[in-house]
Design a protein around this motif. Sequence first.
Motif, PDB file in Angstrom:
ATOM      1  N   THR A   1       0.853  -1.180   0.000  1.00  0.00           N
ATOM      2  CA  THR A   1       0.000   0.000   0.000  1.00  0.00           C
ATOM      3  C   THR A   1       0.891   1.234   0.000  1.00  0.00           C
ATOM      4  O   THR A   1       1.772   1.374   0.851  1.00  0.00           O
ATOM      5  N   VAL A   2       0.692   2.114  -0.991  1.00  0.00           N
ATOM      6  CA  VAL A   2       1.519   3.311  -1.105  1.00  0.00           C
ATOM      7  C   VAL A   2       0.633   4.544  -0.957  1.00  0.00           C
ATOM      8  O   VAL A   2      -0.463   4.613  -1.532  1.00  0.00           O
ATOM      9  N   GLU A   3       1.102   5.510  -0.176  1.00  0.00           N
ATOM     10  CA  GLU A   3       0.321   6.711   0.110  1.00  0.00           C
ATOM     11  C   GLU A   3       1.181   7.957  -0.054  1.00  0.00           C
ATOM     12  O   GLU A   3       2.331   7.983   0.372  1.00  0.00           O
ATOM     13  N   ARG A   4       0.600   8.975  -0.676  1.00  0.00           N
ATOM     14  CA  ARG A   4       1.289  10.260  -0.795  1.00  0.00           C
ATOM     15  C   ARG A   4       0.269  11.339  -1.140  1.00  0.00           C
ATOM     16  O   ARG A   4      -0.606  11.141  -1.984  1.00  0.00           O
ATOM     17  N   ASN A   5       0.414  12.480  -0.510  1.00  0.00           N
ATOM     18  CA  ASN A   5      -0.418  13.656  -0.801  1.00  0.00           C
ATOM     19  C   ASN A   5      -1.910  13.350  -0.750  1.00  0.00           C
ATOM     20  O   ASN A   5      -2.703  13.881  -1.549  1.00  0.00           O
TER      21      ASN A   5
ATOM     22  N   VAL B   1       1.444  -4.187  -6.612  1.00  0.00           N
ATOM     23  CA  VAL B   1       1.721  -5.611  -6.465  1.00  0.00           C
ATOM     24  C   VAL B   1       3.006  -5.917  -7.233  1.00  0.00           C
ATOM     25  O   VAL B   1       2.995  -6.063  -8.463  1.00  0.00           O
ATOM     26  N   ALA B   2       4.118  -5.991  -6.520  1.00  0.00           N
ATOM     27  CA  ALA B   2       5.413  -6.255  -7.153  1.00  0.00           C
ATOM     28  C   ALA B   2       5.465  -7.696  -7.640  1.00  0.00           C
ATOM     29  O   ALA B   2       5.203  -8.629  -6.879  1.00  0.00           O
TER      30      ALA B   2
ATOM     31  N   THR C   1      10.484   8.023  -3.212  1.00  0.00           N
ATOM     32  CA  THR C   1      10.304   7.466  -4.576  1.00  0.00           C
ATOM     33  C   THR C   1       8.843   7.200  -4.914  1.00  0.00           C
ATOM     34  O   THR C   1       8.546   6.339  -5.745  1.00  0.00           O
ATOM     35  N   LEU C   2       7.944   7.930  -4.300  1.00  0.00           N
ATOM     36  CA  LEU C   2       6.529   7.845  -4.653  1.00  0.00           C
ATOM     37  C   LEU C   2       6.137   9.102  -5.421  1.00  0.00           C
ATOM     38  O   LEU C   2       6.563  10.204  -5.078  1.00  0.00           O
TER      39      LEU C   2
ATOM     40  N   VAL D   1      -1.193   7.107  -6.945  1.00  0.00           N
ATOM     41  CA  VAL D   1       0.186   7.268  -6.494  1.00  0.00           C
ATOM     42  C   VAL D   1       0.933   6.002  -6.904  1.00  0.00           C
ATOM     43  O   VAL D   1       0.370   4.898  -6.853  1.00  0.00           O
ATOM     44  N   THR D   2       2.166   6.158  -7.366  1.00  0.00           N
ATOM     45  CA  THR D   2       2.936   4.997  -7.831  1.00  0.00           C
ATOM     46  C   THR D   2       4.389   5.111  -7.402  1.00  0.00           C
ATOM     47  O   THR D   2       4.930   6.222  -7.327  1.00  0.00           O
ATOM     48  N   PRO D   3       5.038   3.990  -7.106  1.00  0.00           N
ATOM     49  CA  PRO D   3       6.490   4.016  -6.946  1.00  0.00           C
ATOM     50  C   PRO D   3       7.145   4.256  -8.306  1.00  0.00           C
ATOM     51  O   PRO D   3       6.691   3.720  -9.330  1.00  0.00           O
TER      52      PRO D   3
END
Length: 421
Positions: A80-84, A91-92, A397-398, A200-202
């Motif tokens: 789970t990635v979160e930003r702003n 899913v790697a 790196t997001l 949001v994405t890495p």
Amino acid sequence: MSSTAFTPVVLALPSLTPSLAIEVLPYGVTVHKIYVQADGKTHDLLVGPENANDFLSEYHKYHNNIIGRYTNRVPVGEHTVERNGFTSQFVAQGNQKDPKVSLHGGPKGFDDVEWDVVHPSQATLFSDEEKVSIGAIPSSVVFSHTSPDGDQGFPGTLYTEVLVGLLNPGQAEVDNSKGEFHLGSILFVYRAKLLEEDKVTPINLTQHWGFNLEASLQGDESTHDVKGHKLTLKAGHTVDRDASSLSTGKLLAVQDTPHQHASKQIGDKYPESGYDEFYVFEKSAPAPVPARVPLSDLSKTDLIQDIVHPKETKDALVELASDKSGLKLSFFSNQSGVQFYSGGFIQPESARKKIHGGSGELKKGDGYKAGAAAFLEFHEPLAAWLNPATSLSANDTLLSSGELYNNFVKVDVTYTNPGAL
């Protein structure tokens, strides 16, 4: 894949005999050749096959191409990635023998797709002011690619542009008594944005290029590897890794270890399996250009000018030099570290270029050997959003909707008459 995927875009500095030229393939934004003319001798500074189509071979996987969406190793599984204020699921996907590891963006990363060739004036991730600055660059091109939502498990539709350019020799002081000459510079600028409004994405892009500054001399066995090259890294730490080479989230000091590269020969204290480490630049090292910019600010910025003509003179973050050839590469970037890989997995079945003394063909047994190149890949630490303590720049790196990803590397090419050393 079209017939033009392996047709190189050739950039050269304007001259009867250009001091610097580069060939870049639309396939994976792969740098096939970097030609340097110095003292009547032609050098190709990159290892790789003679035939551009041979980059499809397993023996040249990850040679000189772009890596994305995310370089290096990340843990397989859902994140789970979160930003702003935005949240997405990443899913790697595994692509290694070790089921825990997703390497270089997954099974089919940015290195394995054909990119579109765009005239810089038609680019959309560079401001009008920046296009004026790009217009002053003697030779340049832009490559673009759209990665759909869910590509290799990454959230959001990511549009990416890569500017490649050659800069004329700068106003660097030249000591003619030592025969020093600045031959020009190579510039890569990586830009990206999400097309959706709530994602949001890495993202962690790099060029996975391998240099050998002596191979074109076609000398004795010592020119077949880079152990005699001098390497300087302005780094105080490496990233600690576990048995799967995934980040543990800790940093290891380089002082008094083989990883303290201060103009020492690469072969000095050479590890048994060679080098393959991520080095974190000293915190005092400058980040001259921001790595993320609000898209709303793009129209009123000119970050290209800040890269080409920085307001302050800064020391290179990395230098690679050869006393035998007299060539030196000085690297500048806004990324917080560099992966130094000495080509330990290169195999003799690879195709060695004719200019490097090989047949140029695969599986002839005269290919490059392990240790043949210094791969210098500028990017942020491994899975930085999971391991914030390893990112001294605080770059997680997001990238969220409404932001512009901005990453650059500039390489100054210098020649010094070996007889003057």
